[in-house]
Motif scaffolding. Structure first.
Motif, PDB file in Angstrom:
ATOM      1  N   THR A   5      13.856-110.207 -12.683  1.00 35.40           N
ATOM      2  CA  THR A   5      12.416-110.270 -12.953  1.00 35.40           C
ATOM      3  C   THR A   5      11.622-109.562 -11.855  1.00 35.40           C
ATOM      4  N   LEU A   6      12.110-109.637 -10.618  1.00 33.19           N
ATOM      5  CA  LEU A   6      11.441-108.951  -9.517  1.00 33.19           C
ATOM      6  C   LEU A   6      11.550-107.431  -9.679  1.00 33.19           C
ATOM      7  N   ILE A   8      11.986-105.807 -12.552  1.00 31.65           N
ATOM      8  CA  ILE A   8      11.162-105.434 -13.711  1.00 31.65           C
ATOM      9  C   ILE A   8       9.684-105.424 -13.327  1.00 31.65           C
ATOM     10  N   ALA A   9       9.239-106.398 -12.566  1.00 30.81           N
ATOM     11  CA  ALA A   9       7.840-106.455 -12.133  1.00 30.81           C
ATOM     12  C   ALA A   9       7.494-105.269 -11.234  1.00 30.81           C
ATOM     13  N   ALA A  10       8.412-104.933 -10.318  1.00 29.77           N
ATOM     14  CA  ALA A  10       8.163-103.800  -9.425  1.00 29.77           C
ATOM     15  C   ALA A  10       8.117-102.486 -10.212  1.00 29.77           C
ATOM     16  N   GLY A  12       7.346-102.148 -13.393  1.00 23.27           N
ATOM     17  CA  GLY A  12       6.118-102.167 -14.187  1.00 23.27           C
ATOM     18  C   GLY A  12       4.898-101.828 -13.353  1.00 23.27           C
ATOM     19  N   LEU A  13       4.843-102.385 -12.155  1.00 24.59           N
ATOM     20  CA  LEU A  13       3.726-102.101 -11.260  1.00 24.59           C
ATOM     21  C   LEU A  13       3.720-100.629 -10.833  1.00 24.59           C
TER      22      LEU A  13
END
Length: 78
Positions: A5-6, A8-10, A12-13
């Motif tokens: 999840t980290l 994927i979040a990075a 996406g950001l």
């Protein structure tokens, strides 16, 4: 080490930052285009064709409009 999840979040950001930067650059380009149009610089399209021919067509159009307005003012139907 890193959770999915980290990552994927990075990712996406990072993608969002890239898209925002591209849109900002496009916006600045569009604003520069509008500024140059307001200043009277029309770019390469102004050099194409004959400006004298366009002026003659516009002048003929204005003369035709004047004739129509004069006819309307005198009460004549066209």
């Amino acid at each position: 080490m890193f959770e999915p999840t980290l990552i994927i979040a990075a990712a996406g950001l990072t993608g969002l930052v890239i898209v925002a930067a591209a849109m900002l650059r496009g916006w600045q380009g569009w604003l520069e285009l509008k500024r140059s149009e307001l200043e009277g610089h029309h770019g390469p399209r102004a050099e194409e064709g004959s400006s004298m021919g366009a002026a003659r067509i516009e002048l003929a159009d204005l003369k035709e409009r004047i004739k129509k307005l004069e006819a309307i003012a005198s009460g004549v139907d066209l």
